[in-house]
Enzyme design. Structure first.
Site, PDB file in Angstrom:
ATOM      1  N   HIS A  74     -11.995   2.301   3.113  1.00  0.00           N
ATOM      2  CA  HIS A  74     -11.030   1.804   2.134  1.00  0.00           C
ATOM      3  C   HIS A  74     -11.612   0.626   1.381  1.00  0.00           C
ATOM      4  O   HIS A  74     -12.298  -0.223   1.954  1.00  0.00           O
ATOM      5  CB  HIS A  74      -9.713   1.392   2.810  1.00  0.00           C
ATOM      6  CG  HIS A  74      -9.894   0.446   3.960  1.00  0.00           C
ATOM      7  ND1 HIS A  74     -10.265   0.874   5.211  1.00  0.00           N
ATOM      8  CD2 HIS A  74      -9.768  -0.900   4.051  1.00  0.00           C
ATOM      9  CE1 HIS A  74     -10.367  -0.163   6.016  1.00  0.00           C
ATOM     10  NE2 HIS A  74     -10.075  -1.263   5.341  1.00  0.00           N
ATOM     11  N   HIS A  90     -10.784  -2.780  -0.588  1.00  0.00           N
ATOM     12  CA  HIS A  90      -9.784  -3.807  -0.871  1.00  0.00           C
ATOM     13  C   HIS A  90      -9.993  -4.234  -2.323  1.00  0.00           C
ATOM     14  O   HIS A  90     -11.069  -4.721  -2.673  1.00  0.00           O
ATOM     15  CB  HIS A  90      -9.991  -5.044   0.002  1.00  0.00           C
ATOM     16  CG  HIS A  90      -9.775  -4.839   1.463  1.00  0.00           C
ATOM     17  ND1 HIS A  90      -8.603  -5.185   2.105  1.00  0.00           N
ATOM     18  CD2 HIS A  90     -10.586  -4.342   2.433  1.00  0.00           C
ATOM     19  CE1 HIS A  90      -8.710  -4.923   3.409  1.00  0.00           C
ATOM     20  NE2 HIS A  90      -9.897  -4.421   3.632  1.00  0.00           N
TER      21      HIS A  90
HETATM   22  P1  AMP Z   1      -9.864  -3.718   7.277  1.00  0.00           P
HETATM   23  O1  AMP Z   1      -9.672  -4.948   8.110  1.00  0.00           O
HETATM   24  O2  AMP Z   1     -10.905  -3.879   6.196  1.00  0.00           O
HETATM   25  O3  AMP Z   1     -10.091  -2.478   8.127  1.00  0.00           O
HETATM   26  O4  AMP Z   1      -8.528  -3.539   6.473  1.00  0.00           O
HETATM   27  C1  AMP Z   1      -7.428  -2.829   6.936  1.00  0.00           C
HETATM   28  C2  AMP Z   1      -6.283  -3.248   6.043  1.00  0.00           C
HETATM   29  O5  AMP Z   1      -5.295  -2.254   6.107  1.00  0.00           O
HETATM   30  C3  AMP Z   1      -5.643  -4.573   6.402  1.00  0.00           C
HETATM   31  O6  AMP Z   1      -5.763  -5.469   5.300  1.00  0.00           O
HETATM   32  C4  AMP Z   1      -4.178  -4.194   6.703  1.00  0.00           C
HETATM   33  O7  AMP Z   1      -3.284  -5.170   6.232  1.00  0.00           O
HETATM   34  C5  AMP Z   1      -4.042  -2.895   5.965  1.00  0.00           C
HETATM   35  N1  AMP Z   1      -3.070  -1.939   6.500  1.00  0.00           N
HETATM   36  C6  AMP Z   1      -3.027  -1.422   7.746  1.00  0.00           C
HETATM   37  N2  AMP Z   1      -2.032  -0.535   7.850  1.00  0.00           N
HETATM   38  C7  AMP Z   1      -1.433  -0.458   6.650  1.00  0.00           C
HETATM   39  C8  AMP Z   1      -0.333   0.277   6.118  1.00  0.00           C
HETATM   40  N3  AMP Z   1       0.368   1.156   6.842  1.00  0.00           N
HETATM   41  N4  AMP Z   1       0.010   0.073   4.823  1.00  0.00           N
HETATM   42  C9  AMP Z   1      -0.672  -0.816   4.077  1.00  0.00           C
HETATM   43  N5  AMP Z   1      -1.731  -1.527   4.500  1.00  0.00           N
HETATM   44  C10 AMP Z   1      -2.105  -1.366   5.779  1.00  0.00           C
END
Ligand code: AMP
Length: 111
Positions: free
Chosen positions: A95, A97
């Site tokens: 993903h 950001h």
């Molecule tokens: P990472 O730490 O780069 O793996 O980022 C994962 C991100 O996903 C974090 O910033 C979380 O806040 C976000 N996240 C996890 N679950 C959800 C969800 N159901 N909807 C929106 N964001 C999410």
């Protein structure tokens, strides 16, 4: 877990969608605009795997990020792919950001 977002099992506000990618707000925003852009495919844990296998999908993620930054801020954005647990990756479905708006002194995203 993002597979459940792609399938609709976990409902989110879809901010952009193409055949290959979708975008939705990060549930724990670290910037005035904080959007996640993901491939619909669940096959790739991180951006290096995606780049090697589907460079066009990676290019589409960048293009969608640009569009979202233009829609939700002034078109400028920071794009972050955490790749590996030791640098803060918590979800192993690649993903991007997309951070935009006035980031001021904010440091790089980390959850
Ligand atoms: P990472 O730490 O780069 O793996 O980022 C994962 C991100 O996903 C974090 O910033 C979380 O806040 C976000 N996240 C996890 N679950 C959800 C969800 N159901 N909807 C929106 N964001 C999410």
């Amino acid at each position: 877990m993002f597979g459940k977002i792609v399938s609709g099992e976990i409902p989110v506000e879809i901010l952009a969608e193409t055949d290959r990618v979708i975008a939705f707000p990060d549930m724990n925003p670290q910037a005035p605009v904080h959007i996640l852009v993901i491939p619909k495919s669940t096959a790739y844990d991180n951006v290096a795997e995606l780049a090697a296998a589907e460079p066009d999908t990676l290019a589409e993620i960048v293009s969608v990020a640009q569009q979202l930054a233009a829609e939700h801020a002034n078109g400028e954005f920071r794009l972050i792919f955490n790749s590996g647990a030791t640098v803060g990756q918590t979800v192993f479905h690649v993903h991007a950001h997309v951070l935009a708006g006035d980031l001021e002194e904010r440091s790089l995203v980390g959850s």
